[in-house]
Design a protein around this motif. Structure first.
Motif, PDB file in Angstrom:
ATOM      1  N   GLU A  29      40.057 106.736  52.559  1.00  0.00           N
ATOM      2  CA  GLU A  29      39.690 105.367  52.182  1.00  0.00           C
ATOM      3  C   GLU A  29      39.654 104.467  53.415  1.00  0.00           C
ATOM      4  OE1 GLU A  29      42.304 103.839  49.149  1.00  0.00           O
ATOM      5  OE2 GLU A  29      41.340 101.863  49.181  1.00  0.00           O
ATOM      6  N   GLU A  30      40.662 104.637  54.304  1.00  0.00           N
ATOM      7  CA  GLU A  30      40.694 103.836  55.533  1.00  0.00           C
ATOM      8  C   GLU A  30      39.526 104.207  56.442  1.00  0.00           C
ATOM      9  OE1 GLU A  30      41.892 101.191  56.578  1.00  0.00           O
ATOM     10  OE2 GLU A  30      41.818 101.274  58.762  1.00  0.00           O
ATOM     11  N   MET A  31      39.211 105.487  56.493  1.00  0.00           N
ATOM     12  CA  MET A  31      38.073 105.942  57.301  1.00  0.00           C
ATOM     13  C   MET A  31      36.784 105.265  56.801  1.00  0.00           C
ATOM     14  SD  MET A  31      37.380 108.255  59.685  1.00  0.00           S
ATOM     15  CE  MET A  31      35.951 109.080  60.326  1.00  0.00           C
ATOM     16  N   ARG A  32      36.630 105.256  55.472  1.00  0.00           N
ATOM     17  CA  ARG A  32      35.439 104.606  54.882  1.00  0.00           C
ATOM     18  C   ARG A  32      35.447 103.116  55.206  1.00  0.00           C
ATOM     19  NH1 ARG A  32      36.248 107.933  50.575  1.00  0.00           N
ATOM     20  NH2 ARG A  32      37.455 106.387  49.425  1.00  0.00           N
ATOM     21  N   ARG A  33      36.621 102.490  55.070  1.00  0.00           N
ATOM     22  CA  ARG A  33      36.703 101.053  55.354  1.00  0.00           C
ATOM     23  C   ARG A  33      36.289 100.773  56.796  1.00  0.00           C
ATOM     24  NH1 ARG A  33      39.265  97.178  57.806  1.00  0.00           N
ATOM     25  NH2 ARG A  33      40.541  98.662  58.960  1.00  0.00           N
TER      26      ARG A  33
END
Ligand SMILES: Cc1ncc(COP(=O)(O)O)c(C=O)c1O
Length: 422
Positions: A29-33
């Motif tokens: 999720e952080e990577m996507r963000r």
């Protein structure tokens, strides 16, 4: 885009997914963000794959209290090599006599210098937080303001730049044991020689905290404090683009005191994986491409500031010489907190920031700080950052229209896809 982001594919993520699905998803999720937003936070950057790999390595397993060749644990002969590499590369990069690469963060680096040189109650002179300084430069809520008597210089009210007459007057009046130069939100070149001269006049030590501008200094775009300062502290994760961490450089005369203050004075076992990652970061910073990257950061900040001026924004001090600038939003009837939230809603990540002598409190502020290190790492140049300035302006002027904000968000996504990080 630089090869250092794409050359290796980390497999560690899939290992996490096998044992901890919840955390795996958080990382994804952080990577996507990160991939799907544009990061204009001046203190952040994207660590290269090689740095991430070192951080995720077995070096995290090793206790190594002490220093290479004189540890308090057995089995340190391998990690010794990693720390020596980090020390040597750091010294080469900045031309320093001594480097301690163990501080866990920039705050710890500053603490190491204070503990090496000061007694509780001693006077320190640093830049005030609201005018651009850092908490560890003597703010009352920080250990530095609680343990030491702290005096702060501000900025010249007209130029919004460092005022050496004021700094000199304060130094002569309060006779600090140490004078601190360096800032978290100052867009102009810092004249370290002038600070050193004032320190000499009052028989004070001089510490330069280059946490923000370390990359620019390594690339010789900003004057170096090495020849002027007794101590130079830094983070390794901002313009320097290494892992999260800190370091202290000093003259040989202070080396022993700094090492002792760091361990056993302040920390226990060093984070050997982080030290190895610092070594990788320093190696990358020694390559010619790194200087090109730093030059582009500065060009991008200047271009973006110029575009904001054309769009009728007031820039604190009238412009920038480095990787960041602060926008004064008062004329646009927004405070920093509102602007930060509006921009985040469309995927433009900034942080609220005080303007000099801000009438608003620090949790609200009247401005936002904008930095270009991360956008430049994504491969953006002047044309792109000028376009992003327009997106910011558009969002701040039309934040009441959801349709408008949605179309800006789509535009942000397009830029993100065109300029991937990893
Ligand atoms: C000038 C300055 N010094 C020190 C620090 C502290 O670094 P860290 O957050 O790693 O403790 C910062 C971080 O923002 C900084 O800007």
């Amino acid at each position: 885009m630089n090869d250092i982001y794409k050359s290796t594919k980390s497999t560690k993520i899939s290992t996490i997914s096998a044992v901890d699905q919840a955390l795996y998803e958080i990382i994804q999720e952080e990577m996507r963000r990160e991939e799907q937003t544009l990061n204009l936070i001046a203190s952040e950057n994207y660590a290269p794959r090689a740095v991430l790999d070192a951080l995720g390595s077995v070096l995290t397993n090793k206790y190594a209290e002490g220093y290479p060749g004189r540890r308090y644990y057995g089995g340190c002969q391998v990690v010794d090599k990693a720390e020596l590499l980090a020390q040597e590369r750091c010294k080469e990069l900045f031309g320093a006599e001594h480097a301690n690469v163990q501080p866990h963060s920039g705050s710890q680096a500053n603490m190491a210098v204070y503990f090496a040189t000061l007694n509780p109650g001693d006077t320190i002179l640093g830049m005030s937080l609201t005018e651009g300084g850092h908490l560890t430069h003597g703010h009352q809520v920080n250990f530095s303001g609680r343990l030491f008597k702290s005096v702060h210089y501000t900025l010249n009210k007209d130029t919004e730049q460092l005022d050496f007459d004021q700094i000199r007057t304060l130094a002569h009046e309060h006779k600090p044991r140490i004078i601190i130069a360096g800032a978290s939100a100052y867009s102009r070149t810092i004249d370290f020689a002038q600070f050193a001269q004032i320190a000499k006049e009052v028989n004070a030590l001089f510490m330069a905290d280059i946490a923000h501008i370390a990359g620019l200094i390594a690339a010789k775009i900003h004057p170096s404090p090495i020849a002027h300062a007794d101590f130079v502290t830094s983070t390794t994760h901002k313009t320097l683009r290494g892992p999260r961490g800190g370091l202290v450089m000093c003259t040989k005369a202070h080396a022993q005191a700094v090492d002792k203050a760091t361990m056993p004075g302040m920390q226990g076992g060093p984070l050997m994986h982080a030290i190895a990652a610092k070594a990788v970061g320093f190696k990358l910073a020694l390559q010619p491409e790194f200087a090109v990257y730093q030059q582009q950061i500065v060009r991008n900040a200047a271009a973006m500031a110029d575009e904001f001026k054309k769009l009728d924004y007031r820039i604190v001090s009238g412009g920038t010489d480095n990787h960041l600038f602060v926008l004064d939003l008062r004329a646009h009837h927004l405070n920093g907190k509102q602007a930060e939230q509006i921009l985040e809603s469309v995927g433009l990540i900034v942080n609220r920031n005080c303007i000099p002598f801000d009438p608003n409190p620090a949790w609200l502020t009247s401005g936002i700080r904008i930095g270009t290190p991360a956008l430049t790492t994504r491969g953006m140049a002047q044309k792109e950052v000028r376009a992003i300035a327009h997106l910011i302006d558009d969002a701040l002027k039309n934040y009441e229209s959801t349709t408008h904000l949605n179309s800006i968000k789509k535009e942000v996504r397009k830029w993100c896809t065109q300029f991937p990080i990893y």
